[in-house]
Design a protein around this motif. Sequence first.
Motif, PDB file in Angstrom:
ATOM      1  N   ALA A 119      77.349  -5.511  43.268  1.00  0.00           N
ATOM      2  CA  ALA A 119      75.965  -5.295  43.677  1.00  0.00           C
ATOM      3  C   ALA A 119      75.885  -4.934  45.150  1.00  0.00           C
ATOM      4  CB  ALA A 119      75.134  -6.531  43.379  1.00  0.00           C
ATOM      5  N   SER A 120      76.874  -5.349  45.933  1.00  0.00           N
ATOM      6  CA  SER A 120      76.856  -5.063  47.366  1.00  0.00           C
ATOM      7  C   SER A 120      77.435  -3.688  47.694  1.00  0.00           C
ATOM      8  CB  SER A 120      77.646  -6.137  48.112  1.00  0.00           C
ATOM      9  OG  SER A 120      79.000  -6.119  47.694  1.00  0.00           O
ATOM     10  N   LEU A 121      77.845  -2.942  46.692  1.00  0.00           N
ATOM     11  CA  LEU A 121      78.405  -1.608  46.908  1.00  0.00           C
ATOM     12  C   LEU A 121      77.309  -0.677  47.427  1.00  0.00           C
ATOM     13  CD1 LEU A 121      81.126  -0.134  46.444  1.00  0.00           C
ATOM     14  CD2 LEU A 121      80.235   0.587  44.238  1.00  0.00           C
ATOM     15  N   PRO A 122      77.559   0.013  48.534  1.00  0.00           N
ATOM     16  CA  PRO A 122      76.543   0.916  49.084  1.00  0.00           C
ATOM     17  C   PRO A 122      76.179   2.019  48.082  1.00  0.00           C
ATOM     18  CG  PRO A 122      78.369   0.640  50.624  1.00  0.00           C
ATOM     19  CD  PRO A 122      78.772  -0.005  49.339  1.00  0.00           C
ATOM     20  N   LYS A 139      78.158   4.704  44.884  1.00  0.00           N
ATOM     21  CA  LYS A 139      77.811   4.648  43.466  1.00  0.00           C
ATOM     22  C   LYS A 139      77.507   6.030  42.904  1.00  0.00           C
ATOM     23  CE  LYS A 139      75.797   0.042  43.878  1.00  0.00           C
ATOM     24  NZ  LYS A 139      74.574  -0.754  43.740  1.00  0.00           N
ATOM     25  N   ASP A 140      77.744   7.070  43.689  1.00  0.00           N
ATOM     26  CA  ASP A 140      77.407   8.428  43.272  1.00  0.00           C
ATOM     27  C   ASP A 140      78.286   8.962  42.155  1.00  0.00           C
ATOM     28  OD1 ASP A 140      75.326   8.584  45.050  1.00  0.00           O
ATOM     29  OD2 ASP A 140      76.457   9.676  46.578  1.00  0.00           O
ATOM     30  N   SER A 141      79.510   8.490  42.076  1.00  0.00           N
ATOM     31  CA  SER A 141      80.397   9.014  41.040  1.00  0.00           C
ATOM     32  C   SER A 141      81.164   7.877  40.366  1.00  0.00           C
ATOM     33  CB  SER A 141      81.385  10.022  41.627  1.00  0.00           C
ATOM     34  OG  SER A 141      82.427   9.365  42.334  1.00  0.00           O
ATOM     35  N   LEU A 142      81.499   8.113  39.129  1.00  0.00           N
ATOM     36  CA  LEU A 142      82.271   7.125  38.372  1.00  0.00           C
ATOM     37  C   LEU A 142      83.628   6.902  39.036  1.00  0.00           C
ATOM     38  CD1 LEU A 142      82.535   5.298  35.915  1.00  0.00           C
ATOM     39  CD2 LEU A 142      83.340   7.272  34.628  1.00  0.00           C
ATOM     40  N   PHE A 143      84.219   7.963  39.576  1.00  0.00           N
ATOM     41  CA  PHE A 143      85.503   7.843  40.254  1.00  0.00           C
ATOM     42  C   PHE A 143      85.423   6.858  41.414  1.00  0.00           C
ATOM     43  CE2 PHE A 143      88.334   9.098  43.720  1.00  0.00           C
ATOM     44  CZ  PHE A 143      89.557   8.988  43.092  1.00  0.00           C
ATOM     45  N   GLU A 144      84.366   6.964  42.217  1.00  0.00           N
ATOM     46  CA  GLU A 144      84.216   6.063  43.366  1.00  0.00           C
ATOM     47  C   GLU A 144      84.039   4.617  42.913  1.00  0.00           C
ATOM     48  OE1 GLU A 144      81.068   7.542  45.810  1.00  0.00           O
ATOM     49  OE2 GLU A 144      82.215   9.278  46.458  1.00  0.00           O
ATOM     50  N   VAL A 145      83.235   4.408  41.885  1.00  0.00           N
ATOM     51  CA  VAL A 145      83.006   3.047  41.386  1.00  0.00           C
ATOM     52  C   VAL A 145      84.305   2.467  40.834  1.00  0.00           C
ATOM     53  CG1 VAL A 145      81.794   1.658  39.661  1.00  0.00           C
ATOM     54  CG2 VAL A 145      80.565   3.436  40.924  1.00  0.00           C
ATOM     55  N   LEU A 146      85.041   3.247  40.031  1.00  0.00           N
ATOM     56  CA  LEU A 146      86.308   2.764  39.478  1.00  0.00           C
ATOM     57  C   LEU A 146      87.315   2.471  40.586  1.00  0.00           C
ATOM     58  CD1 LEU A 146      86.711   5.076  36.357  1.00  0.00           C
ATOM     59  CD2 LEU A 146      86.025   2.673  36.417  1.00  0.00           C
ATOM     60  N   SER A 147      87.346   3.311  41.607  1.00  0.00           N
ATOM     61  CA  SER A 147      88.261   3.078  42.732  1.00  0.00           C
ATOM     62  C   SER A 147      87.937   1.771  43.443  1.00  0.00           C
ATOM     63  CB  SER A 147      88.190   4.241  43.725  1.00  0.00           C
ATOM     64  OG  SER A 147      88.665   5.423  43.143  1.00  0.00           O
ATOM     65  N   GLU A 148      86.662   1.513  43.659  1.00  0.00           N
ATOM     66  CA  GLU A 148      86.253   0.274  44.320  1.00  0.00           C
ATOM     67  C   GLU A 148      86.591  -0.945  43.456  1.00  0.00           C
ATOM     68  OE1 GLU A 148      84.918  -0.299  47.406  1.00  0.00           O
ATOM     69  OE2 GLU A 148      85.230   1.824  47.847  1.00  0.00           O
TER      70      GLU A 148
END
Length: 46
Positions: free
Chosen positions: A2-5, A9-18
């Motif tokens: 939830a604290s992810l800027p 959250k713009d791409s699935l790749f970024e979310v999966l990487s995080e």
Amino acid sequence: MASLPAAKKDSLFEVLSELEQAGLIAVVNDGKFADGEGNLQGSDDC
């Protein structure tokens, strides 16, 4: 996460990487590609 800027959250790749960096998931690259139905190497419909 939830604290992810919002920018992360713009791409699935970024979310999966995080999530992977946080140790919450493991992403395994076996070098094989599948289409949306799980067919390896894609299909003629893709």
